[in-house]
Design an enzyme around this catalytic site. Sequence first.
Site, PDB file in Angstrom:
ATOM      1  N   ARG A 152      11.197  -1.920  11.868  1.00 51.49           N
ATOM      2  CA  ARG A 152       9.950  -1.501  12.489  1.00 51.49           C
ATOM      3  C   ARG A 152       9.644  -2.395  13.676  1.00 51.49           C
ATOM      4  O   ARG A 152       9.637  -3.607  13.559  1.00 51.49           O
ATOM      5  CB  ARG A 152       8.810  -1.579  11.462  1.00 51.49           C
ATOM      6  CG  ARG A 152       8.676  -0.309  10.661  1.00 51.49           C
ATOM      7  CD  ARG A 152       7.630  -0.432   9.608  1.00 51.49           C
ATOM      8  NE  ARG A 152       6.314  -0.763  10.150  1.00 51.49           N
ATOM      9  CZ  ARG A 152       5.187  -0.631   9.453  1.00 51.49           C
ATOM     10  NH1 ARG A 152       5.227  -0.176   8.220  1.00 51.49           N
ATOM     11  NH2 ARG A 152       4.029  -0.965   9.976  1.00 51.49           N
ATOM     12  N   ARG A 156      -9.651   2.655   8.530  1.00 45.45           N
ATOM     13  CA  ARG A 156      -9.255   1.297   8.848  1.00 45.45           C
ATOM     14  C   ARG A 156     -10.307   0.576   9.685  1.00 45.45           C
ATOM     15  O   ARG A 156     -10.112  -0.572  10.056  1.00 45.45           O
ATOM     16  CB  ARG A 156      -7.986   1.387   9.676  1.00 45.45           C
ATOM     17  CG  ARG A 156      -6.868   0.474   9.267  1.00 45.45           C
ATOM     18  CD  ARG A 156      -5.699   0.934  10.096  1.00 45.45           C
ATOM     19  NE  ARG A 156      -4.577   0.072  10.045  1.00 45.45           N
ATOM     20  CZ  ARG A 156      -3.464   0.335   9.347  1.00 45.45           C
ATOM     21  NH1 ARG A 156      -3.381   1.385   8.579  1.00 45.45           N
ATOM     22  NH2 ARG A 156      -2.453  -0.486   9.435  1.00 45.45           N
ATOM     23  N   ARG A 166      -1.399  -7.854  13.764  1.00 44.15           N
ATOM     24  CA  ARG A 166      -1.819  -6.872  12.749  1.00 44.15           C
ATOM     25  C   ARG A 166      -2.709  -7.520  11.697  1.00 44.15           C
ATOM     26  O   ARG A 166      -3.670  -6.917  11.231  1.00 44.15           O
ATOM     27  CB  ARG A 166      -0.594  -6.215  12.092  1.00 44.15           C
ATOM     28  CG  ARG A 166       0.004  -5.102  12.959  1.00 44.15           C
ATOM     29  CD  ARG A 166       1.457  -4.826  12.641  1.00 44.15           C
ATOM     30  NE  ARG A 166       1.672  -4.357  11.293  1.00 44.15           N
ATOM     31  CZ  ARG A 166       2.825  -4.519  10.622  1.00 44.15           C
ATOM     32  NH1 ARG A 166       3.835  -5.152  11.179  1.00 44.15           N
ATOM     33  NH2 ARG A 166       2.940  -4.041   9.407  1.00 44.15           N
ATOM     34  N   ARG A 185      11.363  -7.896   4.487  1.00 46.25           N
ATOM     35  CA  ARG A 185      11.580  -6.496   4.835  1.00 46.25           C
ATOM     36  C   ARG A 185      12.357  -6.399   6.148  1.00 46.25           C
ATOM     37  O   ARG A 185      13.268  -5.593   6.293  1.00 46.25           O
ATOM     38  CB  ARG A 185      10.206  -5.822   4.978  1.00 46.25           C
ATOM     39  CG  ARG A 185      10.231  -4.414   5.505  1.00 46.25           C
ATOM     40  CD  ARG A 185       8.934  -3.696   5.195  1.00 46.25           C
ATOM     41  NE  ARG A 185       7.926  -3.862   6.235  1.00 46.25           N
ATOM     42  CZ  ARG A 185       6.642  -3.526   6.091  1.00 46.25           C
ATOM     43  NH1 ARG A 185       6.208  -3.032   4.966  1.00 46.25           N
ATOM     44  NH2 ARG A 185       5.792  -3.692   7.074  1.00 46.25           N
ATOM     45  N   LYS A 244       0.811  -1.226   0.000  1.00 49.01           N
ATOM     46  CA  LYS A 244       0.000   0.000   0.000  1.00 49.01           C
ATOM     47  C   LYS A 244       0.839   1.269   0.000  1.00 49.01           C
ATOM     48  O   LYS A 244       0.615   2.163  -0.798  1.00 49.01           O
ATOM     49  CB  LYS A 244      -0.822   0.081   1.295  1.00 49.01           C
ATOM     50  CG  LYS A 244      -2.136  -0.550   1.333  1.00 49.01           C
ATOM     51  CD  LYS A 244      -2.912  -0.176   2.593  1.00 49.01           C
ATOM     52  CE  LYS A 244      -2.221  -0.169   3.877  1.00 49.01           C
ATOM     53  NZ  LYS A 244      -1.790  -1.052   4.761  1.00 49.01           N
TER      54      LYS A 244
HETATM   55  P1  ADP Z   1       0.580  -1.659   8.029  1.00 47.16           P
HETATM   56  O1  ADP Z   1       1.809  -2.090   7.280  1.00 47.16           O
HETATM   57  O2  ADP Z   1       0.240  -2.596   9.152  1.00 47.16           O
HETATM   58  O3  ADP Z   1      -0.589  -1.382   7.133  1.00 47.16           O
HETATM   59  P2  ADP Z   1       0.780   1.196   8.866  1.00 47.16           P
HETATM   60  O4  ADP Z   1       2.087   1.832   8.672  1.00 47.16           O
HETATM   61  O5  ADP Z   1      -0.337   1.589   7.968  1.00 47.16           O
HETATM   62  O6  ADP Z   1       1.049  -0.374   8.797  1.00 47.16           O
HETATM   63  O7  ADP Z   1       0.284   1.391  10.379  1.00 47.16           O
HETATM   64  C1  ADP Z   1       1.091   1.036  11.467  1.00 47.16           C
HETATM   65  C2  ADP Z   1       0.312   1.100  12.768  1.00 47.16           C
HETATM   66  O8  ADP Z   1      -0.183   2.436  12.980  1.00 47.16           O
HETATM   67  C3  ADP Z   1      -0.942   0.229  12.839  1.00 47.16           C
HETATM   68  O9  ADP Z   1      -0.638  -1.111  13.205  1.00 47.16           O
HETATM   69  C4  ADP Z   1      -1.780   0.961  13.902  1.00 47.16           C
HETATM   70  O10 ADP Z   1      -1.310   0.695  15.199  1.00 47.16           O
HETATM   71  C5  ADP Z   1      -1.475   2.424  13.593  1.00 47.16           C
HETATM   72  N1  ADP Z   1      -2.452   2.998  12.620  1.00 47.16           N
HETATM   73  C6  ADP Z   1      -2.195   3.446  11.364  1.00 47.16           C
HETATM   74  N2  ADP Z   1      -3.304   3.900  10.772  1.00 47.16           N
HETATM   75  C7  ADP Z   1      -4.310   3.729  11.668  1.00 47.16           C
HETATM   76  C8  ADP Z   1      -5.702   3.977  11.641  1.00 47.16           C
HETATM   77  N3  ADP Z   1      -6.318   4.481  10.563  1.00 47.16           N
HETATM   78  N4  ADP Z   1      -6.439   3.663  12.754  1.00 47.16           N
HETATM   79  C9  ADP Z   1      -5.853   3.153  13.837  1.00 47.16           C
HETATM   80  N5  ADP Z   1      -4.547   2.882  13.928  1.00 47.16           N
HETATM   81  C10 ADP Z   1      -3.767   3.162  12.855  1.00 47.16           C
END
Ligand code: ADP
Length: 196
Positions: free
Chosen positions: A138, A88, A149, A128, A13
């Site tokens: 990360r 989300r 997740r 990764r 994404k």
């Molecule tokens: P991923 O690779 O899991 O899609 P992201 O970088 O998008 O990772 O998000 C990392 C973390 O940030 C999530 O696991 C969550 O804890 C938090 N997060 C990101 N976006 C949201 C959201 N829209 N609502 C709630 N938590 C979020």
Amino acid sequence: MLVVFLGPPGSGKGTQAARLATKYGLPQISTGDMLREAVSAGSELGDRVKAIMAAGDLVPDEVMLESVEERLGKPDCAGGAVLDGYPRTRGQAETLDPLTRRLGLGEVSLVLMLDVPEDEVFRRISGRRQEAVGEGERADDKDDVVIERMRVYRELTEPLVEYYRSTGALEEIDGVGTVDEVFDRLDGAMRETVQG
Ligand code: ADP
């Protein structure tokens, strides 16, 4: 125009959203990046979300809404944005339309759902992690956190596929292939939406 990316962790994404945003001159709003920046800056928001993110869980909707509202209200979003990681949850999706209407941005015109099978997602995330050993790993790429997740994704985020299918904005894109191949598919869907 407002474009939303949906897809499991490790679906690519972030990479694809950045490319699409650049090509169409829209800002990319990555809520994951925004939160990680808050954590490294040690801000009040960062302190609130640090443990939640490290556990692979979701930050509460009202906290997210506040950050997203502030970000979407900035002048660079006047022509729209590419949302990467937001909404989300069903609650986030339901408050997004009233917010963007109020800001004069209209409604979400395209939801790009990147389909990647779970076993492929795990392979990508472990790859990764190995590349990142030492620098910039990360905290949430550890096996047990990745599993959490994925669970959170299936339970809370995947239902948005049906939600956006019913609004007519959904485009499902095969996320398996090279970055260029996947981008061409996404760009095709984007072009169709732009041309109406
Ligand atoms: P991923 O690779 O899991 O899609 P992201 O970088 O998008 O990772 O998000 C990392 C973390 O940030 C999530 O696991 C969550 O804890 C938090 N997060 C990101 N976006 C949201 C959201 N829209 N609502 C709630 N938590 C979020």
